[in-house]
Design a protein around this motif. Structure first.
Motif, PDB file in Angstrom:
ATOM      1  N   UNK A  45       1.014  -0.938  -0.169  1.00 14.59           N
ATOM      2  CA  UNK A  45       0.255  -0.042  -0.117  1.00 14.59           C
ATOM      3  C   UNK A  45       0.809   1.078   0.458  1.00 14.59           C
ATOM      4  N   UNK A  46       1.151   1.620  -0.843  1.00 10.65           N
ATOM      5  CA  UNK A  46       2.619   2.489  -1.367  1.00 10.65           C
ATOM      6  C   UNK A  46       1.368   4.286  -0.722  1.00 10.65           C
ATOM      7  N   UNK A  47       2.221   5.009  -0.788  1.00  8.76           N
ATOM      8  CA  UNK A  47       1.762   6.609  -0.403  1.00  8.76           C
ATOM      9  C   UNK A  47       0.734   6.961  -1.181  1.00  8.76           C
ATOM     10  N   UNK A  48       0.615   8.084  -1.054  1.00  6.44           N
ATOM     11  CA  UNK A  48      -0.273   9.126  -1.614  1.00  6.44           C
ATOM     12  C   UNK A  48       0.707   9.523  -3.002  1.00  6.44           C
ATOM     13  N   UNK A  65       2.908   7.171  -5.417  1.00  8.70           N
ATOM     14  CA  UNK A  65       1.733   6.696  -6.641  1.00  8.70           C
ATOM     15  C   UNK A  65       2.103   7.552  -7.331  1.00  8.70           C
ATOM     16  N   UNK A  66       2.596   8.966  -6.771  1.00  3.25           N
ATOM     17  CA  UNK A  66       1.724  10.261  -7.850  1.00  3.25           C
ATOM     18  C   UNK A  66       2.974  10.421  -8.253  1.00  3.25           C
ATOM     19  N   UNK A  92       3.188   7.101 -10.433  1.00  2.00           N
ATOM     20  CA  UNK A  92       2.124   7.792 -12.039  1.00  2.00           C
ATOM     21  C   UNK A  92       3.030   8.135 -13.763  1.00  2.00           C
ATOM     22  N   UNK A 105       1.486  -4.757  -4.866  1.00  2.00           N
ATOM     23  CA  UNK A 105       0.311  -5.712  -4.223  1.00  2.00           C
ATOM     24  C   UNK A 105      -0.016  -6.075  -5.172  1.00  2.00           C
ATOM     25  N   UNK A 113      -2.935  -6.856  -6.374  1.00  2.00           N
ATOM     26  CA  UNK A 113      -4.199  -6.968  -7.524  1.00  2.00           C
ATOM     27  C   UNK A 113      -4.133  -5.018  -7.358  1.00  2.00           C
ATOM     28  N   UNK A 114      -3.184  -4.274  -6.284  1.00  2.00           N
ATOM     29  CA  UNK A 114      -3.375  -3.455  -6.494  1.00  2.00           C
ATOM     30  C   UNK A 114      -2.580  -2.236  -7.658  1.00  2.00           C
ATOM     31  N   UNK A 154      -2.348  -4.180 -10.631  1.00  2.00           N
ATOM     32  CA  UNK A 154      -3.294  -4.436 -11.525  1.00  2.00           C
ATOM     33  C   UNK A 154      -4.539  -3.464 -12.198  1.00  2.00           C
ATOM     34  N   UNK A 155      -4.691  -2.928 -11.524  1.00  2.00           N
ATOM     35  CA  UNK A 155      -5.946  -1.196 -11.844  1.00  2.00           C
ATOM     36  C   UNK A 155      -4.947  -0.860 -13.241  1.00  2.00           C
ATOM     37  N   UNK A 156      -6.299  -0.558 -14.011  1.00  2.43           N
ATOM     38  CA  UNK A 156      -5.413  -0.159 -15.507  1.00  2.43           C
ATOM     39  C   UNK A 156      -4.473  -1.144 -16.771  1.00  2.43           C
TER      40      UNK A 156
END
Lengths: 379, 379
Positions: free
Chosen positions: A54-57, A60-61, A64, A87, A89-90, A92-94
């Motif tokens: 569960x990476x921090x926001x 993720x920025x 991305x 993760x 599943x996390x 996998x989105x996109x």
């Protein structure tokens, strides 16, 4: 087929509490620069894109922005897998949309058997998996270890080999015989999670992730790229970078291209007096992540604060020759029980700072203890 | 332009501890079914896709399947925004690739000013934002409330209006004059976060998210779609569904299409004896999420367990006429201090269950307290 092989980005990783996002963004720019200079046909990222499931926001920025630049702006095809730190599943989105622009991000075992074909090469993108996934996929209760799972995985891949193409495996495991450093802590070494090199011999190249040193494995057809940055003191002497791999049906070659860290991980040695003298610190890179080996044995009051004024990124201080026992200026320990709280705080203050409380500080302290007592009585 | 308007999916939301993922997947299938039957040109999702900023892996799996089916398999263009429950950054991953297949997912304020044009309609996708975002975007320190921010946002949108097209705003806010239920707790009502309806009047249709009832706002040109499922007891009597909206430069019309929940939220009333009688429970939907209003006043030992044997999804029990004080079978409270731990547990057990500990249970209890004492002494 010419591609760049990197891995273990660990976006969001901290080094002894220091945020590395700026260093990671810089290393990424170097990777893009190398990819352009070397005119590669694709970029391979062999797992551990993030440092945490569960990476921090903030992480993720940064991530991305990287994938947008790499794939959508610079138009590099990307072949990536999830590692044991991600993760699946996390991540996998996109994914199902990424493939529209040749960004292949495999996160599930079943995806590994649909090779991506580019030019003259078949790429098998095998994400990190646990034995349970292989047990379910092959409907085989006997599978208890990664090695057992990998045997079946490789067999199934070989069934898809096209004989007139080169075959590349992208994978994230500990391969038997590799050397480990301190910062890859999650998988066991030489145990149930080890994959024997012999299993991988039919691939023209195996682009590995997981270990952080480029020299962790010496095999004719397999390499760890290592991480783009030094993630621990034990990686201090590693040269970081990426592999440029050229595959063809006849022959595969690979060469290393270096990455220069924005801020290095460095060890320095000296007495406290030497280290805080301008002559010394002006001669070195004070902005680096520094592990300090002190030659002093004496107690140095307020040491860390003084060091940090000169060196903003101290990741550790080691006493090379141990530390003197502090002189017993005060009464023996058992008498501490008889001290009132203001005396105890005063003693703690002078132990830590080497100074005594001023009159003003003593009054402030006494007043505050009085307030606390009153509040306690009021309950 | 004909589109379906839904919002507030809150994937991963729990109802009094019960996981709703199965109900959410079912409601989604109904939405897809309606979209096909109604032959819509696009699906609008007005925010709160997830229930939490960091959704569980299970919620992500369900959501990923939904967007793949909706956009890649069924080929519906999707116009979506993040709501106050979503983490805009976490939701942003993949967004730049989604647009390749007409899946527009806006998560940042600056994206709201690039309308998506489809057929004869301009869609402005305005994600939920805090006043600070408007302050930064407009470089205007005066902006302290959503209303102040919205004024500038709407002005900037109007500058992009093409006069020969219809104009639709997709947004996630509390609009002044709307009615609220219990399950939309995060935004304030009628306070700093309220947007006046008058600000929105130049749009042909405003597709709103945030409030969970379709009738929360009655305006000629604006609707909340409401959530696809009942998320609290206060939504018990709401009809859930979606709006089918038809826009044109001349006229906009909208009609409601119902969703039938896989398991409803229902309130039942009766005495305990009545409720656990087959005559009664066979006449109702026992699988529903039930709020039970009990007419009894007597203490009912082991009540919840008995109710749950008949009704697997009890979300609450209410005593309509209060509860009798339990008779004081035991010594007055102050004597509790004199009881040994085994006696205390025995009394608690009979208070809760209406039964007494068996001999075997008493021995087990005594043995375990003895073990605890020994461990305590060993420290």
């Amino acid at each position: 087929m010419r591609f760049l092989h990197t891995a273990d980005w660990h976006i969001g990783k901290k080094l002894h509490g220091y945020d590395l996002l700026e260093e990671q963004a810089d290393a990424f720019q170097q990777i893009i620069g190398i990819a352009k200079t070397e005119k590669v046909d694709a970029i391979v990222v062999a797992g551990d894109l993030y440092d945490r499931s569960v990476p921090s926001v903030e992480a993720i920025e940064v991530f991305n922005r990287m994938i947008v630049e790499m794939n959508l702006q610079e138009k590099f095809p990307v072949l990536a897998i999830s590692g044991n730190h991600d993760s699946s599943t996390r991540l996998e989105t996109g994914g199902p949309w990424f493939v529209q622009s040749n960004f292949h991000l495999n996160t599930r075992l079943d995806q590994a058997f649909e090779p991506v074909e580019m030019n003259d090469t078949q790429f098998f993108l095998l994400p990190y998996f646990e034995p349970i996934s292989a047990r379910l996929y092959f409907a085989n209760e006997e599978i208890r270890t990664i090695e057992q799972g990998m045997k079946l995985v490789i067999e199934e891949m070989k069934n898809r080999f096209k004989p007139d193409m080169a075959h590349v495996l992208i994978s994230h495991f500990f391969v038997a015989g590799s050397e480990k450093t301190d910062s890859e802590t999650t998988l066991m070494v030489g145990g149930l999670d080890t994959v024997p090199l012999s299993l991988l011999e039919e691939f023209d190249y195996v682009a590995l992730g997981h270990l952080h040193g480029k020299n962790a494995l010496q095999a004719p057809n397999a390499r760890y790229s290592g991480s783009p940055l030094k993630f621990s003191l034990s990686e201090m002497n590693q040269q970081k970078g990426v592999w440029i791999v050229e595959t063809s049906h006849q022959e595969t070659t690979f060469e290393f291209r270096e990455i220069t860290p924005l801020r290095d991980v460095v060890q320095i040695e000296g007495s406290f007096k030497e280290l805080i003298a301008p002559d010394f610190y002006e001669s070195i890179d004070r902005e680096a992540y520094l592990h300090i080996q002190l030659t002093d044995r004496a107690v140095i009051p307020n040491m860390m604060n003084q060091l940090r004024q000169v060196y903003p990124r101290v990741i550790g201080v080691e006493r090379l020759y141990g530390r003197e026992q502090q002189k017993q200026k005060h009464e023996p320990k058992k008498e501490i029980k008889t001290l009132v709280p203001t005396e105890l705080v005063g003693r703690f203050f002078s132990d830590v700072t080497g100074e005594t409380l001023t009159k003003k500080q003593q009054i402030w302290l006494a007043e505050n203890f009085e307030t606390i007592h009153q509040e306690e009585r009021g309950k």
